[in-house]
Design an enzyme around this catalytic site. Structure first.
Site: not given
Lengths: 477, 135
Positions: A95, A98, A205, A233, A326, A375, A381, A400, A403
């Protein structure tokens, strides 16, 4: 901690040369003791594998959201000298570009509390999930412009404001884009997907600014406590995925042609200045531009919905910033006593340029680049700013996201999407998704706590906390 | 069904076994469609895929990448595949139906087929594979 890894600071760890055969430089990652307990050996192996690539400079790096990916670990950063170094799609990901963007609104939490109609309207307006097609008409001819001009194409086409471009990494356009290196197949996939969110961890969001840590930086970014914001995102959709697939194949051949020994096929690469390396870079940059145009189009749709349903002006929703996580970039960095152009790969890592960076618009020059760290659905976030320390330690990079720590198979066994949505609703968070699995897959428990991850980068100093935002409405892809 | 989804933190990892190489490829294909669209998939529309690659792993990688491409651009969800492999060459007839939001929104998008962790093996009982789909 994993055997063979050496602690060199409170949150800094070194993977010495020799951890895997043929490492050219050591590896280094940033992780707290508690996050270290969930670190996968496979991720450290991948970090060490990257250190074997020709022309790598400094360290093979990973941010505290490091986890097991393909080729590079997720959270991996590596810079290569232009003359001797290589470029690898495994260091960018499927991606391409991204990334995340955040825009503010003049609304406060009370204005949108319980507004399911607003979340529903956003869910209807932004195409989400597998198989989603765009209602926006992108012709093959305009696709080329998207790939060449990036976010500027979108703004010139009426999907935004000229000021938005000032608040995008690279002003939403990599100038090295070469759409002639994007295959007909990739273009075919790109045409119907402009302005679509995708699925997996992609989201839109509505958030509320809950805490300000750095009032001066927050003011410069246009963020204030209690304000409603919107975070998006997503990436380059099928076009970018196809570019990665196509060029992996070409670069696999190139790897053999240039006699590069690899520990993992997914690290297929070519010298940066070779015809194959340049072709991938041009196609990757074109995909990155498509992604910026895509996020710009989605923001336009969201602004229209919020404007219509909340009675506010479209122009009163400025973009804070847009970051890619990315991507591979040619950037100038100080290295070995001189400033030179290098190729920085960021695979699940965010650029975090410090104050004074020439890429920043004048009004952000003193603060440093805004860094946006999403987040998960139920967790905070964060907005941070880039630092001089990032320029010195990580080629201007930071984490980023939170995870993942739990696989999708575990997530589905443990949690039902319906229960999670009901639980989040009790906390005041309205969730809409194409299906329940999509909610279970991305539930808060499957991620590392986002605050722990950002605390590490804050402590290490590779970016500094500015604000915390909490979710109130979630559109899952 | 002899494929299973194995725990993988970031992506989807599949382990499959089959008596022949063709059946093994069909398992990987079925896993890909299942991950993307869920179990309710019918036939009716055919597409053919013909390709060559240097080794079985590349052949499988290229085959599944091609399936992803066709599924995406033609908006098709496949239920089965008839696969023939002869040396380095693969021929497949895919059987599927148009994507239907009411029935096919149960999965997640696969962005690509990873070479990392891709392994095809053989023992006395037949063939086995591990493959990671990037999601």
């Amino acid at each position: 901690m994993i055997e063979g890894v050496i602690r060199i600071g409170t949150n800094e760890w070194e993977v010495p040369v020799g951890f895997v055969p043929n490492m050219r430089v050591p590896g280094r990652f940033y992780l707290s003791e508690s996050l270290g307990s969930i670190l996968e050996p496979g991720a450290v192996q991948q970090l060490a594998n990257v250190a074997t690539l020709p022309g790598i400079i400094g360290h093979s790096l990973a941010m505290p959201d490091i986890h097991w990916g393909y080729g590079f670990p997720i959270g991996g950063v590596a810079a290569f000298s232009l003359e001797e170094g290589v470029i690898s799609p495994g260091g960018v990901g499927f991606d391409i570009n991204c990334g995340v963007r955040l825009f503010t609104t003049p609304l406060e939490a009370k204005d949108i509390t319980g507004r399911r109609d607003l979340v529903d309207a956003l869910f209807s307006a932004v195409p989400t999930g597998v198989g989603a097609k765009s209602p926006l008409k992108v012709s093959p001819k305009t696709l080329d412009e998207m790939m060449t001009k990036g976010a500027r194409w979108a703004v010139e086409s009426g999907y935004g404001l000229p000021r938005d471009l000032e608040r995008c990494e690279d002003r939403g356009c990599m100038k090295q884009a070469d759409s002639s290196q994007v295959s007909a197949k990739a273009k075919q996939r790109g045409v119907p997907q402009g302005g679509t969110l995708g699925s997996g961890n992609h989201f839109l969001e509505l958030q509320v600014v809950r805490e300000i840590y750095d009032p001066d930086a927050a003011r410069a970014f246009g963020i204030s406590a209690g304000q409603v914001c919107c975070m998006i995102h997503c990436g380059s959709r099928g076009l970018g995925h196809q570019v990665c697939t196509d060029h992996l194949k070409t670069l696999e051949q190139a790897t053999k042609r240039y006699h590069i020994a690899l520990p993992d096929r997914q690290l297929a690469c070519a010298p940066i200045l070779s015809p194959e390396g340049k072709a991938y870079f041009g196609a990757m940059a074109a995909s990155a531009n498509y992604a910026w145009a895509n996020r710009q189009m989605i923001m336009h749709t969201a602004r229209n919905v919020i404007s219509r349903l909340c009675g506010i002006d479209y122009n009163d929703m400025p973009l804070v910033y847009d970051v890619a996580h990315n991507v591979a970039k040619r950037e100038e960095h100080q290295y070995g006593g001189k400033r030179s152009e290098v190729c920085v790969h960021r695979k699940g890592a965010t650029r975090a340029f410090g104050p004074g960076s020439p890429d920043l618009p004048p009004d952000l020059g003193r603060t440093g680049q805004p860094v946006i760290i999403p987040g998960s659905m139920g967790t905070s976030s964060f907005v941070l700013h880039g630092t001089h320390a990032a320029m010195e330690k990580t080629f201007g990079s930071t984490c980023h996201g939170a995870g993942r720590i739990m696989s999708r198979t575990q997530a589905k066994k443990k949690l039902s999407g319906k229960e999670i949505a009901a639980g989040l609703l009790k906390e005041g968070i309205i969730v809409r998704a194409p299906n329940e699995n999509a909610i279970a897959d991305e539930a808060p428990d499957v991620y590392k706590p986002s605050d722990e991850v950002v605390n590490v980068v804050h402590e290490v100093g590779i970016s500094k906390l500015v604000a915390r935002l909490v979710p109130v409405g979630v559109i899952k892809g | 069904m002899s494929f299973v989804e194995v725990s993988h933190t970031a992506d989807v990892k599949i382990h499959a076994t089959a008596p022949t190489m063709e059946a093994l490829f069909a398992e990987a294909f079925a896993a890909l469609m299942q991950v993307m669209y869920g179990p309710d998939r019918k036939g009716g529309i055919q597409r053919t895929v013909t390709l060559e690659a240097a080794d079985p792993e590349s052949l499988l990688h290229d085959f599944l990448s091609e399936v992803l491409f066709i599924s995406d651009v033609d908006g098709l969800v496949f239920s089965s595949a008839r696969i023939a492999i002869s040396g380095s060459r693969l021929e497949a007839v895919l059987d599927g139906e148009p994507f239907d939001r009411a029935r096919h929104l149960l999965g997640t998008e696969v962005k690509g087929i990873s070479y990392s962790g891709l392994a095809i093996g053989r023992d006395a009982n037949g063939y086995m594979l591990d493959i990671v789909f990037d999601v």
